[in-house]
Design an enzyme around this catalytic site. Structure first.
Site, PDB file in Angstrom:
ATOM      1  N   THR A  12       0.817  -1.214   0.000  1.00 38.99           N
ATOM      2  CA  THR A  12       0.000   0.000   0.000  1.00 38.99           C
ATOM      3  C   THR A  12       0.853   1.269   0.000  1.00 38.99           C
ATOM      4  OG1 THR A  12      -1.500   1.291   1.397  1.00 38.99           O
ATOM      5  CG2 THR A  12      -0.159  -0.316   2.531  1.00 38.99           C
ATOM      6  N   LYS A  31       2.039  -3.350   7.502  1.00 38.49           N
ATOM      7  CA  LYS A  31       2.229  -3.571   6.055  1.00 38.49           C
ATOM      8  C   LYS A  31       3.694  -3.344   5.692  1.00 38.49           C
ATOM      9  CE  LYS A  31      -0.273  -4.418   3.183  1.00 38.49           C
ATOM     10  NZ  LYS A  31      -0.737  -5.744   2.650  1.00 38.49           N
ATOM     11  N   GLU A  40       0.371   3.571   1.916  1.00 36.20           N
ATOM     12  CA  GLU A  40       0.452   4.057   3.303  1.00 36.20           C
ATOM     13  C   GLU A  40       1.819   3.826   3.926  1.00 36.20           C
ATOM     14  OE1 GLU A  40      -2.523   3.718   6.115  1.00 36.20           O
ATOM     15  OE2 GLU A  40      -4.188   3.827   4.721  1.00 36.20           O
TER      16      GLU A  40
HETATM   17  P1  NAD Z   1     -10.306  -6.555   2.743  1.00 35.13           P
HETATM   18  O1  NAD Z   1     -10.268  -6.280   4.201  1.00 35.13           O
HETATM   19  O2  NAD Z   1     -11.539  -6.275   1.972  1.00 35.13           O
HETATM   20  O3  NAD Z   1      -9.921  -8.081   2.470  1.00 35.13           O
HETATM   21  C1  NAD Z   1      -8.913  -8.745   3.165  1.00 35.13           C
HETATM   22  C2  NAD Z   1      -9.187 -10.249   3.049  1.00 35.13           C
HETATM   23  O4  NAD Z   1      -8.112 -10.949   3.682  1.00 35.13           O
HETATM   24  C3  NAD Z   1     -10.474 -10.692   3.741  1.00 35.13           C
HETATM   25  O5  NAD Z   1     -11.218 -11.516   2.867  1.00 35.13           O
HETATM   26  C4  NAD Z   1      -9.991 -11.467   4.941  1.00 35.13           C
HETATM   27  O6  NAD Z   1     -10.872 -12.512   5.319  1.00 35.13           O
HETATM   28  C5  NAD Z   1      -8.663 -12.006   4.444  1.00 35.13           C
HETATM   29  N1  NAD Z   1      -7.715 -12.323   5.514  1.00 35.13           N
HETATM   30  C6  NAD Z   1      -7.374 -11.545   6.572  1.00 35.13           C
HETATM   31  N2  NAD Z   1      -6.466 -12.180   7.343  1.00 35.13           N
HETATM   32  C7  NAD Z   1      -6.233 -13.381   6.757  1.00 35.13           C
HETATM   33  C8  NAD Z   1      -5.398 -14.482   7.062  1.00 35.13           C
HETATM   34  N3  NAD Z   1      -4.613 -14.489   8.156  1.00 35.13           N
HETATM   35  N4  NAD Z   1      -5.381 -15.542   6.228  1.00 35.13           N
HETATM   36  C9  NAD Z   1      -6.179 -15.555   5.121  1.00 35.13           C
HETATM   37  N5  NAD Z   1      -7.007 -14.553   4.788  1.00 35.13           N
HETATM   38  C10 NAD Z   1      -7.032 -13.477   5.599  1.00 35.13           C
HETATM   39  O7  NAD Z   1      -9.073  -5.759   2.164  1.00 35.13           O
HETATM   40  P2  NAD Z   1      -8.797  -5.114   0.727  1.00 35.13           P
HETATM   41  O8  NAD Z   1      -9.205  -3.707   0.758  1.00 35.13           O
HETATM   42  O9  NAD Z   1      -9.309  -6.035  -0.313  1.00 35.13           O
HETATM   43  O10 NAD Z   1      -7.201  -5.128   0.725  1.00 35.13           O
HETATM   44  C11 NAD Z   1      -6.501  -6.253   0.213  1.00 35.13           C
HETATM   45  C12 NAD Z   1      -5.009  -5.960   0.175  1.00 35.13           C
HETATM   46  O11 NAD Z   1      -4.747  -4.803  -0.607  1.00 35.13           O
HETATM   47  C13 NAD Z   1      -4.386  -5.679   1.546  1.00 35.13           C
HETATM   48  O12 NAD Z   1      -3.117  -6.293   1.578  1.00 35.13           O
HETATM   49  C14 NAD Z   1      -4.246  -4.168   1.588  1.00 35.13           C
HETATM   50  O13 NAD Z   1      -3.164  -3.801   2.399  1.00 35.13           O
HETATM   51  C15 NAD Z   1      -3.975  -3.876   0.124  1.00 35.13           C
HETATM   52  N6  NAD Z   1      -4.374  -2.525  -0.348  1.00 35.13           N
HETATM   53  C16 NAD Z   1      -5.676  -2.115  -0.219  1.00 35.13           C
HETATM   54  C17 NAD Z   1      -6.040  -0.878  -0.724  1.00 35.13           C
HETATM   55  C18 NAD Z   1      -7.467  -0.379  -0.637  1.00 35.13           C
HETATM   56  O14 NAD Z   1      -7.720   0.782  -0.968  1.00 35.13           O
HETATM   57  N7  NAD Z   1      -8.430  -1.191  -0.226  1.00 35.13           N
HETATM   58  C19 NAD Z   1      -5.082  -0.063  -1.329  1.00 35.13           C
HETATM   59  C20 NAD Z   1      -3.752  -0.505  -1.424  1.00 35.13           C
HETATM   60  C21 NAD Z   1      -3.430  -1.771  -0.938  1.00 35.13           C
HETATM   61  O1  DAU Z   2      -4.154   4.173   0.797  1.00 35.30           O
HETATM   62  C1  DAU Z   2      -4.438   2.807   0.680  1.00 35.30           C
HETATM   63  C2  DAU Z   2      -5.224   2.366   1.883  1.00 35.30           C
HETATM   64  O2  DAU Z   2      -6.564   2.826   1.678  1.00 35.30           O
HETATM   65  C3  DAU Z   2      -5.215   0.863   2.108  1.00 35.30           C
HETATM   66  O3  DAU Z   2      -3.905   0.464   2.360  1.00 35.30           O
HETATM   67  C4  DAU Z   2      -6.123   0.499   3.295  1.00 35.30           C
HETATM   68  O4  DAU Z   2      -6.200  -0.890   3.453  1.00 35.30           O
HETATM   69  C5  DAU Z   2      -7.513   1.030   3.015  1.00 35.30           C
HETATM   70  O5  DAU Z   2      -8.332   0.792   4.129  1.00 35.30           O
HETATM   71  C6  DAU Z   2      -7.458   2.525   2.718  1.00 35.30           C
HETATM   72  O6  DAU Z   2      -7.061   3.242   3.910  1.00 35.30           O
HETATM   73  P1  DAU Z   2      -7.705   4.647   4.260  1.00 35.30           P
HETATM   74  O7  DAU Z   2      -7.550   4.906   5.689  1.00 35.30           O
HETATM   75  O8  DAU Z   2      -7.218   5.682   3.306  1.00 35.30           O
HETATM   76  O9  DAU Z   2      -9.239   4.323   3.860  1.00 35.30           O
HETATM   77  P2  DAU Z   2     -10.619   4.697   4.577  1.00 35.30           P
HETATM   78  O10 DAU Z   2     -11.691   4.354   3.614  1.00 35.30           O
HETATM   79  O11 DAU Z   2     -10.700   4.147   5.953  1.00 35.30           O
HETATM   80  O12 DAU Z   2     -10.510   6.278   4.679  1.00 35.30           O
HETATM   81  C7  DAU Z   2     -10.338   7.096   3.548  1.00 35.30           C
HETATM   82  C8  DAU Z   2     -10.218   8.527   4.039  1.00 35.30           C
HETATM   83  O13 DAU Z   2     -11.494   8.930   4.555  1.00 35.30           O
HETATM   84  C9  DAU Z   2      -9.229   8.694   5.175  1.00 35.30           C
HETATM   85  O14 DAU Z   2      -8.568   9.951   5.036  1.00 35.30           O
HETATM   86  C10 DAU Z   2     -10.101   8.709   6.425  1.00 35.30           C
HETATM   87  C11 DAU Z   2     -11.404   9.298   5.937  1.00 35.30           C
HETATM   88  N1  DAU Z   2     -12.625   8.782   6.592  1.00 35.30           N
HETATM   89  C12 DAU Z   2     -12.802   7.437   6.669  1.00 35.30           C
HETATM   90  C13 DAU Z   2     -13.917   6.901   7.277  1.00 35.30           C
HETATM   91  C14 DAU Z   2     -14.108   5.411   7.379  1.00 35.30           C
HETATM   92  C15 DAU Z   2     -13.579   9.661   7.102  1.00 35.30           C
HETATM   93  O15 DAU Z   2     -13.413  10.896   7.002  1.00 35.30           O
HETATM   94  N2  DAU Z   2     -14.681   9.130   7.704  1.00 35.30           N
HETATM   95  C16 DAU Z   2     -14.891   7.790   7.828  1.00 35.30           C
HETATM   96  O16 DAU Z   2     -15.923   7.374   8.407  1.00 35.30           O
END
Ligand code: NAD
Ligand code: DAU
Length: 348
Positions: free
Chosen positions: A134, A163, A136
């Site tokens: 990520t 991470k 982050e």
């Molecule tokens: P998510 O929370 O929707 O999904 C995570 C999945 O991992 C879930 O299905 C959960 O059951 C599974 N999981 C958790 N722990 C586990 C374990 N020990 N063994 C097997 N499965 C397990 O998350 P997401 O948003 O799909 O993120 C997926 C990946 O992408 C993460 O590594 C996150 O750091 C990365 N990422 C997410 C974003 C974003 O914006 N969502 C951005 C950049 C990177």
């Molecule tokens: O940048 C990539 C990351 O994006 C991933 O690595 C993480 O797994 C994913 O959860 C996401 O993290 P963020 O913290 O950026 O996502 P979130 O949706 O929680 O929040 C997005 C922005 O919105 C952040 O600045 C916090 C703000 N926020 C979030 C929530 C849930 C609010 O203002 N109100 C809220 O209720």
């Protein structure tokens, strides 16, 4: 356009975290676009894992779901011995707010899980590991700065620290034992199947019901946004073309403050800005994430397909059309299904 399949394209993949948001989109993407590939989906089915996300590929003969934990080396080894060429490690604990309430699961899976996978492939070096990370991990960027792959790591919440730890473990195993590791670091994703604790689906589903949306602090924190399918396409490019030991940032360059994004969602849904409720800020809330992804574009020729306007409107429509999906999560009903089919919830 050439229809040749690249020589390095893996044929048998293990996708971890496959029942989550990005994992399930990736499984769909790969089954649709890589006809020669077969996939084992591994997921612990934590609260964020939802088999409804994989329902439409349940009977696909190229796909099989296994419930299990990436920390379970014996299980991961057994699956690898089914002829796996590549693991895409998508599994993680992912919600920053939850990590602030307690970091154990975050370190357990995001660091320990990566190490477990590395230990398994240490004995199976032909298997490529693409570890999904990520933006982050670089921490907050100044207004005129962007993070490249060589920017120092500066994670500032338990999620991003874990991470970053996972990334370093994977790279250390690559250096020490010659593993074939590649890492991707992507910006914020949006799209179908995103769990409604994250900002976009939380705000949308609240707005549908005329509920307020909780905007943290002054709402001027900025994130870059990418459609999840563009992220999947980038992962696929890195899987088949990324150089061993390299890190690839993935972004669109589309940066928005949370207030700008919230106003956009309100406009698309046709509600009133008075539904915005400013609430106490997230502790340690990173002000701005911004990536330079020139390496990925230059080396591997990847570009995003979705423009933000189209992508976000399609996403809003998806949530409108899938009310049962998000309602069953918000009510907790989706858990009953797994507990009936797969037994008790496991810890992680
Ligand atoms: P998510 O929370 O929707 O999904 C995570 C999945 O991992 C879930 O299905 C959960 O059951 C599974 N999981 C958790 N722990 C586990 C374990 N020990 N063994 C097997 N499965 C397990 O998350 P997401 O948003 O799909 O993120 C997926 C990946 O992408 C993460 O590594 C996150 O750091 C990365 N990422 C997410 C974003 C974003 O914006 N969502 C951005 C950049 C990177
Ligand atoms: O940048 C990539 C990351 O994006 C991933 O690595 C993480 O797994 C994913 O959860 C996401 O993290 P963020 O913290 O950026 O996502 P979130 O949706 O929680 O929040 C997005 C922005 O919105 C952040 O600045 C916090 C703000 N926020 C979030 C929530 C849930 C609010 O203002 N109100 C809220 O209720």
């Amino acid at each position: 356009m050439s229809t040749d399949v690249p020589q390095n394209r893996p044929k048998r993949l293990l996708v971890t975290g496959a029942a989550g948001f990005i994992g399930s989109n990736l499984v769909h993407w790969l089954l649709d676009r890589w006809p020669g590939a077969s996939i084992i989906s591994l997921d612990a089915l934590t609260y964020a894992g939802n088999l409804a996300n994989l329902e439409d590929v349940r009977d696909d003969p190229r796909h099989r779901f296994v419930r299990g934990d990436i920390c379970d080396r014996e299980l991961v080894a057994k699956l690898c011995d089914e002829g796996i060429d590549a693991i895409v490690n998508v599994a993680a604990h992912t919600h920053v707010d939850r990590s602030l309430l307690g970091g154990d699961d975050f370190v357990g899976t995001n660091v320990g899980g990566v190490q477990a996978i590395c230990e398994v492939i240490k004995e199976r070096k032909s298997i490529r590991l693409l570890h999904v990370s990520t933006d982050e991990v670089y921490g907050s960027q100044a207004p005129d700065e962007v993070a490249t792959e060589t920017t120092a790591l500066d994670p500032r919440n338990p999620y991003s620290a874990a991470k970053a730890g996972g990334d370093l473990v994977a790279l250390a195993y690559m250096h020490s034992f010659g593993l074939d590791v590649v890492i991707t670091r992507c910006c914020n994703n949006y799209g179908p199947y995103q769990y409604p604790e994250k900002m976009i689906p939380l705000f949308l589903t609240n707005l549908f019901e005329d509920k307020q949306v909780p905007l943290y602090g002054d709402g001027l924190h900025a994130r870059q946004w990418i459609h999840v399918e563009d992220h999947c396409a980038a992962i696929a490019r890195v899987l088949e073309g990324g150089r061993r030991g390299e890190i690839y940032n993935i972004s669109t360059g589309v940066g928005l403050t949370n207030l700008e994004l919230t106003e956009r969602l309100i406009e698309i849904v046709g509600k009133d800005k008075s539904l915005i409720k400013y609430v106490q800020d997230r502790p340690g809330h990173d002000r701005r994430y911004a990536l330079d992804d020139g390496k990925l574009r230059g080396e591997l020729g990847w570009e995003p397909i979705f423009d933000f306007g189209t992508g976000i409107e399609q996403t809003v429509q998806w949530f409108v059309d899938h009310e049962d999906w998000w309602r069953s999560i918000k009510s907790g009903a989706y858990r009953k299904y797994y507990d009936e089919q797969y037994g008790e919830r496991i810890k992680h």
